[in-house]
Design a protein around this motif. Sequence first.
Motif, PDB file in Angstrom:
ATOM      1  N   ASP A  15      10.719   3.329 -14.134  1.00 36.41           N
ATOM      2  CA  ASP A  15      11.661   4.183 -13.414  1.00 36.41           C
ATOM      3  C   ASP A  15      11.858   5.520 -14.132  1.00 36.41           C
ATOM      4  N   ILE A  16      11.954   5.485 -15.461  1.00 29.70           N
ATOM      5  CA  ILE A  16      12.166   6.728 -16.226  1.00 29.70           C
ATOM      6  C   ILE A  16      10.984   7.671 -16.053  1.00 29.70           C
ATOM      7  N   THR A  17       9.775   7.152 -16.203  1.00 28.07           N
ATOM      8  CA  THR A  17       8.595   8.023 -16.127  1.00 28.07           C
ATOM      9  C   THR A  17       8.319   8.489 -14.695  1.00 28.07           C
ATOM     10  N   SER A  18       8.465   7.578 -13.718  1.00 26.75           N
ATOM     11  CA  SER A  18       8.154   7.956 -12.333  1.00 26.75           C
ATOM     12  C   SER A  18       9.196   8.900 -11.739  1.00 26.75           C
ATOM     13  N   SER A  19      10.395   8.939 -12.310  1.00 26.53           N
ATOM     14  CA  SER A  19      11.423   9.848 -11.783  1.00 26.53           C
ATOM     15  C   SER A  19      11.145  11.306 -12.138  1.00 26.53           C
ATOM     16  N   LEU A  38       3.044  10.904 -15.688  1.00 24.86           N
ATOM     17  CA  LEU A  38       2.138  10.071 -14.908  1.00 24.86           C
ATOM     18  C   LEU A  38       1.404   9.079 -15.803  1.00 24.86           C
ATOM     19  N   ARG A  39       0.990   9.532 -16.989  1.00 27.80           N
ATOM     20  CA  ARG A  39       0.315   8.624 -17.914  1.00 27.80           C
ATOM     21  C   ARG A  39       1.250   7.489 -18.337  1.00 27.80           C
ATOM     22  N   GLY A  40       2.502   7.803 -18.577  1.00 25.23           N
ATOM     23  CA  GLY A  40       3.467   6.768 -18.922  1.00 25.23           C
ATOM     24  C   GLY A  40       3.628   5.754 -17.807  1.00 25.23           C
ATOM     25  N   SER A  85      14.817   4.430  -5.786  1.00 25.01           N
ATOM     26  CA  SER A  85      14.364   3.063  -5.557  1.00 25.01           C
ATOM     27  C   SER A  85      14.027   2.380  -6.877  1.00 25.01           C
ATOM     28  N   GLY A  86      13.483   3.145  -7.834  1.00 28.07           N
ATOM     29  CA  GLY A  86      13.194   2.572  -9.143  1.00 28.07           C
ATOM     30  C   GLY A  86      14.452   2.155  -9.879  1.00 28.07           C
ATOM     31  N   THR A  88      11.346  -6.733 -17.078  1.00 29.32           N
ATOM     32  CA  THR A  88      12.524  -5.920 -16.733  1.00 29.32           C
ATOM     33  C   THR A  88      12.569  -4.651 -17.578  1.00 29.32           C
ATOM     34  N   THR A  89      12.248  -4.770 -18.854  1.00 31.18           N
ATOM     35  CA  THR A  89      12.195  -3.590 -19.716  1.00 31.18           C
ATOM     36  C   THR A  89      11.110  -2.628 -19.260  1.00 31.18           C
ATOM     37  N   ILE A  90       9.957  -3.175 -18.869  1.00 27.86           N
ATOM     38  CA  ILE A  90       8.877  -2.326 -18.366  1.00 27.86           C
ATOM     39  C   ILE A  90       9.310  -1.624 -17.088  1.00 27.86           C
ATOM     40  N   ASN A  91      10.024  -2.340 -16.211  1.00 28.05           N
ATOM     41  CA  ASN A  91      10.540  -1.711 -14.989  1.00 28.05           C
ATOM     42  C   ASN A  91      11.437  -0.527 -15.311  1.00 28.05           C
TER      43      ASN A  91
END
Length: 368
Positions: free
Chosen positions: A63-67, A87-89, A5-6, A56-59
Amino acid sequence: MYLRSGFIVVIVGITLTSMSTLIVLLRYFCRYFRMGSVGVTDHLMFVALLLTWGTTTINYFQDITSSKFRPSQFRFPEKRPMIEAALRGTLITWYLYRIMYGIALCFCKLSILYFYRAIASHATFRRMVNYTICFVCLYTFASTIASIFQCENPADSWSTTAFLSQFDGVKGRTKPPKCYDPTRLYLFSACISLFTDVVILLLPIPTLLGLRVPMSKRLALIGIFSVGLLAIVASCVRMWVMALWAQSPDKSAQFGADLLLWGQVETNAGIISASIPFLRLLFGRRDKEPDEKRRIVVGPPKQITPNEKDEKATQIETLKFFTQKDGVDHDGGSPAWDPFITVPASLSSGSRGSVLLGTEVAKVHVTV
């Protein structure tokens, strides 16, 4: 094929922001090369576009960190050390996103309001626009400060220990961080944002309805300004998703991607809908009537009352944007967007006092 989804949020964000970039560039082209002027409203929208690229860059990093972890791992203490860095990211990117998202919306709304201010010759309309500008700036400043200082120590906002303690009361801190529950702030900010969207949409309607032009042209102008309904619909959906997101930490993990997705839709819909009216100048006629085909008749000035003068000035200022091409007024010649937006005959003669434009012979008649 399974898509995170991210990852969908990132693709949608890049696509919409690229469309916004193209439309804003075309807006600058029309304003500079067709109208001959670039104003504050354009620069404010450009800043909103840059901030949207920032979100958009933050999104992307969200996505990278939450994956690298799953929400189910939060409840297992033995798995937490492995996901702590990712998780911290995620917490840091969410912290930055909340701040940048609100500021981007603010600049988008200010761009629209400054455009209203530029065409407003009626005192009441201008006063209402100024009040709305002040309100948008104040509530954006207040919500931004509240987001920055969500915790007494801002660093606690991305503390993994504080976040994980929501799930089972993880020990490890002698003193819990002093933070407030941000969900009420986010819901309140979403409601205020929707309210200002509606106000901005309705502000020019009374002025446009009051123009002494044929009803078809008034409806056409209202239709142009009403493109902002897209942003309002996106804002409504986002607020509904936020209500689901704010129910619990588990719901936050479940609806987080949807919240980001509709945030992208809302911001880009505002940028696109506010810039599309300027693109009508792309379809303006390039050919101009030669000077030798004009007839200028100079006669005694027509006496008008002060009320008629103010009313006519309001019409001219409001319609000026819709009747310019290459920085030149087209009052009696080809309109900038013929036949969708045209200047009524009453404005063709009244906008220059006693000067009448014709297309018969090149001759000057002076009446004493």
